[in-house]
Enzyme design. Sequence first.
Site, mmCIF file in Angstrom:
data_model
loop_
_atom_site.group_PDB
_atom_site.id
_atom_site.type_symbol
_atom_site.label_atom_id
_atom_site.label_comp_id
_atom_site.label_asym_id
_atom_site.label_seq_id
_atom_site.Cartn_x
_atom_site.Cartn_y
_atom_site.Cartn_z
ATOM 1 N N GLU A 34 -0.874 67.203 -51.405
ATOM 2 C CA GLU A 34 -0.259 65.878 -51.518
ATOM 3 C C GLU A 34 1.154 65.964 -52.070
ATOM 4 O OE1 GLU A 34 -1.285 63.114 -50.290
ATOM 5 O OE2 GLU A 34 -3.137 64.025 -49.575
ATOM 6 N N CYS A 191 0.724 55.510 -34.148
ATOM 7 C CA CYS A 191 1.632 54.436 -34.570
ATOM 8 C C CYS A 191 2.913 55.071 -35.121
ATOM 9 C CB CYS A 191 0.956 53.564 -35.621
ATOM 10 S SG CYS A 191 1.798 52.000 -35.944
ATOM 11 N N CYS A 198 0.510 52.530 -28.210
ATOM 12 C CA CYS A 198 -0.379 51.390 -28.417
ATOM 13 C C CYS A 198 -1.584 51.404 -27.467
ATOM 14 C CB CYS A 198 0.402 50.089 -28.267
ATOM 15 S SG CYS A 198 1.791 49.952 -29.420
ATOM 16 N N CYS A 201 -4.378 52.994 -29.287
ATOM 17 C CA CYS A 201 -4.544 52.622 -30.690
ATOM 18 C C CYS A 201 -5.798 51.776 -30.898
ATOM 19 C CB CYS A 201 -3.320 51.860 -31.181
ATOM 20 S SG CYS A 201 -3.453 51.389 -32.930
ATOM 21 N N CYS A 207 -3.292 43.597 -33.269
ATOM 22 C CA CYS A 207 -2.036 44.006 -33.907
ATOM 23 C C CYS A 207 -0.971 42.936 -33.654
ATOM 24 C CB CYS A 207 -1.576 45.352 -33.354
ATOM 25 S SG CYS A 207 0.017 45.898 -33.998
#
Length: 345
Positions: A34, A191, A198, A201, A207
């Site tokens: 991270e 995205c 899209c 997605c 959306c």
Amino acid sequence: MSDFSRRLLGWQAECGRHDLPWQVSDPYRVWLSEIMLQQTQVTTVIPYYERFLQRFPTVADLAAATQDDVLAHWSGLGYYSRARNLHAAAQMVMGHFGGTFPRTPAEIAELPGVGRSTAAAIAAFSFNTRSAILDGNVKRVLARWAGIEGFPGEKAIENRLWALAESLLPPNAADMPAYTQAQMDLGATVCTPRKPACLTCPLADDCRAKAEGCQLELPTPKPKKAIPERHTTMLLIRDAQGRLLLEKRPPTGIWGGLWCLPESTSTLQATARCQQLGLAVELDPALPDFVHVFTHFRLTITPQPATVSGATHAVHDDALRWFSTADALAAGIPTPLRKLLTAQT
DNA sequence: AATTCGGGGAG
DNA sequence: CTCCCAGAATT
């Protein structure tokens, strides 16, 4: 109630990434990934992650290391405060937390270099904690899906995004690792900023951005401003054995704690700067300028070679040291110096 | 709220 | 070239 999380989890099982080297439950490895991944893409991080983990297999190994050793393994990755904070945090885990990695997002966020989003990610991946992340991927996915306008760096916008992220968490804590990974994977592979896919997605049905055809307008970009130009002369000072003089930079600021070439404001000041370092030198012809670009300024570097002809006093202390080329390449040095040394060979 | 932290991937 | 990346700390 939307089935946002269910759709995301379904997509993740089918299309998400499942072979990243940090997809484990060991909090040390999750934490390390991270930190390395802050503002840094996956493909860049992987080789650094592998080398770092080989050298520092556990948080105890990291805590026991010197900062020089840690920075040497971070060299080239950038944002070196991450490495300095990581090292300090490892010592905090061994001391303040008694050698056991903290489990709650609040405790994890006490570690230097760990903010709200990173703490949530570590807790979700390592301990199945229901805590929301809000990184660049999630900001983009949520801003588009909910049609939230405004620059996410603005506090009111960021607060809305945090609240939305919290409200969409899956009910089952056991789903947190996959759900958290799903958001990152969707933002990274579907995205995307410039070419959102899209058609594939799982969130396209409801959306807002897609419905209004404004995917490319969201999230609202940061207002940009011109970056200043700076110049420096970097001194390639070599002794009779061909070793190079390096200077450790102050602990904070650009390239903090890294070994760098001594600098002067111009080639005309080079000899005087060497005198300050206790050295008499003969200047060689300057090498061609090259430009190094940072996020917030452009740095033009004039490399000025010089050969030592005498010393007024011993040039060697904690912050000033002679390096063979091989030793310099193995030390914590910034990328422009690595390029200089590699180009010269 | 704005600035300071690197370096590189990808369009 | 431009945008932005599994952001946080400092001012």
